[in-house]
Design a protein around this motif. Structure first.
Motif, PDB file in Angstrom:
ATOM      1  N   THR A  69       1.071  -1.118   0.049  1.00 41.45           N
ATOM      2  CA  THR A  69      -0.101  -0.022   0.050  1.00 41.45           C
ATOM      3  C   THR A  69       0.799   1.357   0.012  1.00 41.45           C
ATOM      4  OG1 THR A  69      -0.189  -0.185   2.378  1.00 41.45           O
ATOM      5  CG2 THR A  69      -2.107  -1.054   1.175  1.00 41.45           C
ATOM      6  N   VAL A  70       0.159   2.232  -0.525  1.00 42.72           N
ATOM      7  CA  VAL A  70       1.004   3.586  -0.634  1.00 42.72           C
ATOM      8  C   VAL A  70       0.348   4.686   0.297  1.00 42.72           C
ATOM      9  CG1 VAL A  70       0.113   4.364  -2.650  1.00 42.72           C
ATOM     10  CG2 VAL A  70       2.413   5.312  -2.241  1.00 42.72           C
ATOM     11  N   SER A  71       1.066   5.393   1.130  1.00 42.10           N
ATOM     12  CA  SER A  71       0.219   6.672   1.740  1.00 42.10           C
ATOM     13  C   SER A  71       1.317   7.793   1.708  1.00 42.10           C
ATOM     14  CB  SER A  71      -0.223   6.398   3.013  1.00 42.10           C
ATOM     15  OG  SER A  71       1.256   5.963   3.823  1.00 42.10           O
ATOM     16  N   LYS A  72       0.803   9.147   2.158  1.00 43.84           N
ATOM     17  CA  LYS A  72       1.544  10.090   2.016  1.00 43.84           C
ATOM     18  C   LYS A  72       1.493  10.978   3.234  1.00 43.84           C
ATOM     19  CE  LYS A  72      -0.912  13.021  -1.210  1.00 43.84           C
ATOM     20  NZ  LYS A  72      -0.960  13.533  -2.485  1.00 43.84           N
ATOM     21  N   ASP A  73       2.584  11.547   3.750  1.00 44.09           N
ATOM     22  CA  ASP A  73       2.105  12.856   4.765  1.00 44.09           C
ATOM     23  C   ASP A  73       2.802  14.054   4.059  1.00 44.09           C
ATOM     24  OD1 ASP A  73       2.899  14.625   6.797  1.00 44.09           O
ATOM     25  OD2 ASP A  73       3.319  12.701   8.223  1.00 44.09           O
ATOM     26  N   GLU A  74       1.620  14.981   3.760  1.00 45.02           N
ATOM     27  CA  GLU A  74       1.675  16.054   3.035  1.00 45.02           C
ATOM     28  C   GLU A  74       2.479  17.025   3.925  1.00 45.02           C
ATOM     29  OE1 GLU A  74      -1.641  17.428   1.641  1.00 45.02           O
ATOM     30  OE2 GLU A  74      -2.125  15.804   0.462  1.00 45.02           O
ATOM     31  N   ALA A  75       2.291  17.070   5.234  1.00 46.34           N
ATOM     32  CA  ALA A  75       3.227  18.045   6.065  1.00 46.34           C
ATOM     33  C   ALA A  75       4.543  17.686   6.080  1.00 46.34           C
ATOM     34  CB  ALA A  75       2.658  18.102   7.501  1.00 46.34           C
ATOM     35  N   LYS A  76       5.022  16.215   5.785  1.00 47.12           N
ATOM     36  CA  LYS A  76       6.416  16.112   5.907  1.00 47.12           C
ATOM     37  C   LYS A  76       6.951  15.706   4.529  1.00 47.12           C
ATOM     38  CE  LYS A  76       6.401  13.275  10.205  1.00 47.12           C
ATOM     39  NZ  LYS A  76       6.685  12.091  10.843  1.00 47.12           N
ATOM     40  N   GLY A  77       5.890  15.957   3.441  1.00 49.27           N
ATOM     41  CA  GLY A  77       6.632  15.603   2.250  1.00 49.27           C
ATOM     42  C   GLY A  77       7.087  14.543   1.950  1.00 49.27           C
ATOM     43  N   THR A  78       6.441  13.478   2.334  1.00 50.84           N
ATOM     44  CA  THR A  78       6.874  12.092   2.422  1.00 50.84           C
ATOM     45  C   THR A  78       5.866  11.107   1.874  1.00 50.84           C
ATOM     46  OG1 THR A  78       8.502  12.744   4.073  1.00 50.84           O
ATOM     47  CG2 THR A  78       8.075  10.200   3.590  1.00 50.84           C
TER      48      THR A  78
END
Length: 125
Positions: A69-78
């Motif tokens: 699965t893929v996910s992101k943390d926009e605040a961390k740019g990751t």
């Protein structure tokens, strides 16, 4: 120029899990999609998974559905690639980057993208 850096690779036993991270700089992860592809020795590049700017996932490989699965943390740019139930055939160098499309690109568009240097994942007992 946008830059991407992968981390989190290493050696994992079959059936195990690991999480790769893709840290982007000079790039906004909530504007463009981020794609993961992999390449094993003497094999062609394979698209693995992509997350669009709207958090929609696109799988390029049926063999990883239900396991990755893929996910992101926009605040961390990751962006993260969580890999479960790993198999020896998942052994490869994993790369992340973007073709600067809001949606996920087709494989043929990968050549137009910017990519990191990759991180090795080795699945063996």
């Amino acid at each position: 120029q946008a830059q991407f850096e992968e981390s989190g690779g290493g050696s994992v036993q079959p059936g195990g899990s690991t999480r790769l991270s893709c840290t982007a700089s000079k790039f906004t992860v909530d504007h463009y999609s981020i794609t993961w592809f992999r390449q094993a020795p003497e094999k062609e590049r394979e698209g693995v998974l992509c997350i669009s700017n709207r958090d929609t996932s696109t799988y390029y490989l049926d063999s990883v559905k239900g396991r990755f699965t893929v996910s992101k943390d926009e605040a961390k740019g990751t962006v993260y690639l969580l890999m479960n139930a790993l198999k020896p055939e998942d052994t490869a160098v994993y790369y992340c980057g973007s073709t600067f499309h809001a949606g996920c690109p087709v494989v043929a568009e990968f050549d137009d993208g910017f990519w990191g240097r990759g991180t090795q994942v080795t699945v063996s007992s």
